[in-house]
Design a protein around this motif. Structure first.
Motif, PDB file in Angstrom:
ATOM      1  N   ARG A 124      58.072  59.861  82.342  1.00 37.34           N
ATOM      2  CA  ARG A 124      59.267  59.049  82.095  1.00 37.34           C
ATOM      3  C   ARG A 124      60.530  59.904  82.241  1.00 37.34           C
ATOM      4  NH1 ARG A 124      57.297  56.653  78.089  1.00 37.34           N
ATOM      5  NH2 ARG A 124      57.797  58.203  76.520  1.00 37.34           N
ATOM      6  N   LYS A 125      60.481  61.138  81.731  1.00 31.59           N
ATOM      7  CA  LYS A 125      61.627  62.048  81.804  1.00 31.59           C
ATOM      8  C   LYS A 125      61.967  62.383  83.261  1.00 31.59           C
ATOM      9  CE  LYS A 125      63.089  66.277  79.476  1.00 31.59           C
ATOM     10  NZ  LYS A 125      62.645  67.379  78.626  1.00 31.59           N
ATOM     11  N   ARG A 158      61.156  60.580  85.960  1.00 31.61           N
ATOM     12  CA  ARG A 158      61.618  59.364  86.634  1.00 31.61           C
ATOM     13  C   ARG A 158      63.086  59.090  86.303  1.00 31.61           C
ATOM     14  NH1 ARG A 158      58.885  55.249  88.753  1.00 31.61           N
ATOM     15  NH2 ARG A 158      56.960  55.857  87.730  1.00 31.61           N
ATOM     16  N   ARG A 159      63.440  59.201  85.027  1.00 29.64           N
ATOM     17  CA  ARG A 159      64.813  58.911  84.609  1.00 29.64           C
ATOM     18  C   ARG A 159      65.818  59.941  85.112  1.00 29.64           C
ATOM     19  NH1 ARG A 159      63.948  56.850  78.404  1.00 29.64           N
ATOM     20  NH2 ARG A 159      63.092  54.813  78.952  1.00 29.64           N
ATOM     21  N   SER A 160      65.344  61.146  85.423  1.00 28.25           N
ATOM     22  CA  SER A 160      66.264  62.187  85.890  1.00 28.25           C
ATOM     23  C   SER A 160      66.874  61.855  87.243  1.00 28.25           C
ATOM     24  CB  SER A 160      65.556  63.537  85.941  1.00 28.25           C
ATOM     25  OG  SER A 160      64.592  63.552  86.972  1.00 28.25           O
ATOM     26  N   GLU A 163      66.608  58.403  88.685  1.00 24.38           N
ATOM     27  CA  GLU A 163      66.830  56.972  88.896  1.00 24.38           C
ATOM     28  C   GLU A 163      68.308  56.618  88.994  1.00 24.38           C
ATOM     29  OE1 GLU A 163      64.648  54.913  85.856  1.00 24.38           O
ATOM     30  OE2 GLU A 163      63.074  54.367  87.273  1.00 24.38           O
TER      31      GLU A 163
END
Length: 154
Positions: free
Chosen positions: A42-43, A45-47, A49
């Motif tokens: 998740r970390k 991916r969010r970095s 997105e």
């Protein structure tokens, strides 16, 4: 670059001072980054997105691989992922093993590579088997069909 772009660049009167930025090409950037758990996934991916120009993000935790598609600069994506996650990130160093001439040579074979992949070694100094020695060439051509003075037993 299309014909209109070429003609407009030829007849450009701005004398080198262009207000327009050069357009980036649509690219697929593959990054190797260690992903241990769902939180890491998740970390990572969010970095990327929210990054400008990113169209899609795909995370493959089994291969420790992040795939980013969009109008982005690969080096900027790697730098952003490394900065935002605090993890070591690098461009994907592997290619399918059938692309490489000698997949099990020293410097190419990597035990940590995902199944079916080896390190990308286009540098002939890295792959020692890329250049065959004269004795190897002599033995392989001695029994060749292309060699007219080859062994008559064949």
């Amino acid at each position: 670059m299309g014909a209109l772009d070429h003609l407009s660049n030829m007849f450009d009167c701005s004398s080198g001072h262009s207000k327009h930025k050069k357009r980036k090409q649509l690219q697929t950037v593959e990054i190797k980054i260690k992903i241990d758990c769902e939180g890491c996934e998740r970390k990572v991916r969010r970095s990327v997105e929210g990054m400008k120009g990113v169209s899609s993000v795909e995370v493959n935790p089994k291969q420790h691989k992040l795939t980013v598609v969009g109008y982005v600069d690969p080096e900027k994506v790697v730098a952003r992922v490394a900065h935002r996650t605090g993890k070591k990130a690098e461009l994907w160093p592997y290619v399918p093993y059938d692309v490489v001439e000698h997949p099990y040579a020293a410097g190419v074979y990597d035990k940590k590579a995902p199944a079916g992949y080896v390190r990308n070694a286009m540098d002939p100094h890295v792959s020692q088997l890329a250049r065959a020695s004269s004795t190897e060439v002599r033995y392989t051509t001695a029994f060749s069909d292309e060699n007219p003075s080859a062994c008559a037993v064949m």
